[in-house]
Design a protein around this motif. Sequence first.
Motif, PDB file in Angstrom:
ATOM      1  N   ARG A 138      20.946  45.736  -7.060  1.00 18.06           N
ATOM      2  CA  ARG A 138      20.605  44.319  -7.216  1.00 18.06           C
ATOM      3  C   ARG A 138      20.861  43.856  -8.653  1.00 18.06           C
ATOM      4  NH1 ARG A 138      18.274  41.077  -3.916  1.00 18.06           N
ATOM      5  NH2 ARG A 138      17.378  42.747  -2.665  1.00 18.06           N
ATOM      6  N   LEU A 139      20.516  44.690  -9.631  1.00 16.87           N
ATOM      7  CA  LEU A 139      20.770  44.329 -11.028  1.00 16.87           C
ATOM      8  C   LEU A 139      22.264  44.167 -11.289  1.00 16.87           C
ATOM      9  CD1 LEU A 139      18.321  46.367 -13.296  1.00 16.87           C
ATOM     10  CD2 LEU A 139      18.510  43.896 -13.078  1.00 16.87           C
ATOM     11  N   ARG A 140      23.070  45.083 -10.774  1.00 14.54           N
ATOM     12  CA  ARG A 140      24.525  44.978 -10.956  1.00 14.54           C
ATOM     13  C   ARG A 140      25.061  43.685 -10.347  1.00 14.54           C
ATOM     14  NH1 ARG A 140      24.283  50.624  -9.724  1.00 14.54           N
ATOM     15  NH2 ARG A 140      24.739  51.812 -11.604  1.00 14.54           N
ATOM     16  N   SER A 141      24.582  43.362  -9.170  1.00 12.91           N
ATOM     17  CA  SER A 141      25.016  42.140  -8.505  1.00 12.91           C
ATOM     18  C   SER A 141      24.631  40.910  -9.326  1.00 12.91           C
ATOM     19  CB  SER A 141      24.394  42.068  -7.108  1.00 12.91           C
ATOM     20  OG  SER A 141      24.715  40.857  -6.487  1.00 12.91           O
ATOM     21  N   TYR A 148       9.012  44.139 -16.378  1.00 17.08           N
ATOM     22  CA  TYR A 148       8.439  44.880 -15.251  1.00 17.08           C
ATOM     23  C   TYR A 148       9.373  44.791 -14.039  1.00 17.08           C
ATOM     24  CZ  TYR A 148       5.330  46.275 -11.484  1.00 17.08           C
ATOM     25  OH  TYR A 148       4.795  46.905 -10.390  1.00 17.08           O
ATOM     26  N   CYS A 149       9.906  43.609 -13.808  1.00 16.77           N
ATOM     27  CA  CYS A 149      10.851  43.433 -12.694  1.00 16.77           C
ATOM     28  C   CYS A 149      12.086  44.303 -12.886  1.00 16.77           C
ATOM     29  CB  CYS A 149      11.266  41.969 -12.569  1.00 16.77           C
ATOM     30  SG  CYS A 149       9.972  40.904 -11.926  1.00 16.77           S
ATOM     31  N   PHE A 150      12.619  44.350 -14.109  1.00 19.58           N
ATOM     32  CA  PHE A 150      13.797  45.173 -14.383  1.00 19.58           C
ATOM     33  C   PHE A 150      13.528  46.642 -14.059  1.00 19.58           C
ATOM     34  CE2 PHE A 150      15.396  42.110 -17.906  1.00 19.58           C
ATOM     35  CZ  PHE A 150      15.989  41.312 -16.954  1.00 19.58           C
ATOM     36  N   GLN A 151      12.320  47.088 -14.330  1.00 21.71           N
ATOM     37  CA  GLN A 151      11.974  48.487 -14.074  1.00 21.71           C
ATOM     38  C   GLN A 151      11.844  48.798 -12.586  1.00 21.71           C
ATOM     39  OE1 GLN A 151      11.839  50.932 -16.371  1.00 21.71           O
ATOM     40  NE2 GLN A 151      12.523  49.365 -17.799  1.00 21.71           N
ATOM     41  N   ASN A 152      11.619  47.777 -11.783  1.00 23.49           N
ATOM     42  CA  ASN A 152      11.327  48.021 -10.371  1.00 23.49           C
ATOM     43  C   ASN A 152      12.377  47.520  -9.389  1.00 23.49           C
ATOM     44  OD1 ASN A 152       8.562  49.300 -10.362  1.00 23.49           O
ATOM     45  ND2 ASN A 152       8.283  47.586 -11.761  1.00 23.49           N
ATOM     46  N   VAL A 153      13.357  46.793  -9.867  1.00 24.48           N
ATOM     47  CA  VAL A 153      14.404  46.298  -8.983  1.00 24.48           C
ATOM     48  C   VAL A 153      15.483  47.381  -8.847  1.00 24.48           C
ATOM     49  CG1 VAL A 153      15.797  45.193 -10.777  1.00 24.48           C
ATOM     50  CG2 VAL A 153      15.798  44.254  -8.466  1.00 24.48           C
ATOM     51  N   SER A 154      16.195  47.368  -7.747  1.00 16.38           N
ATOM     52  CA  SER A 154      17.229  48.385  -7.533  1.00 16.38           C
ATOM     53  C   SER A 154      18.402  48.175  -8.488  1.00 16.38           C
ATOM     54  CB  SER A 154      17.735  48.332  -6.089  1.00 16.38           C
ATOM     55  OG  SER A 154      18.510  47.168  -5.876  1.00 16.38           O
TER      56      SER A 154
END
Length: 169
Positions: free
Chosen positions: A17-20, A8-14
């Motif tokens: 931010r994921l790349r970082s 769920y977090c993966f679907q909602n984080v920018s």
Amino acid sequence: MSSKELKYCFQNVSAERLRSLINTICDVSDETRAIFEQELLTQEQGATLRKTKPGQPRYLKCENCEKEFDVTENIKDSCNYHEGELETNDDFWVDDDQYDHDPSYPLESEHHRKTFPEGFIWDCCDEQLDAPGCIVQKHEHKLDKQHDKVDGREATGEDGPVAKKARIE
């Protein structure tokens, strides 16, 4: 935390931010970095099959159709697109004077393109909006063009060494 919550977090984080986070994890974990390299960079086998160099990005966005593609599976008919402009099909809209007069009901809207694809045609081939692209070729990306110049395939083109030499003389 459960896997469901993390997904769920993966679907909602920018995406930024994921790349970082991925960069940080790859810096501290050789195993994780190896997984990302295996998945996202071309490998020796795939590179040999499709004439790509190992260690290059495996997934790129095509400049023509704007879809992501796998460079190891990019063949001569992978991409199809229209190079022309989209125009209204006057024969389709002939009885709809309201579109010409009511600014709150614009004819060339995303809604109308999705709802009435037959109301729009490509000027490059006179096909309606949802027709397959009239140009069929390999996907293209900026990296392809950079490699062409390095490999000398544009040597006689406008920017190639032959043309530059002629301009100097």
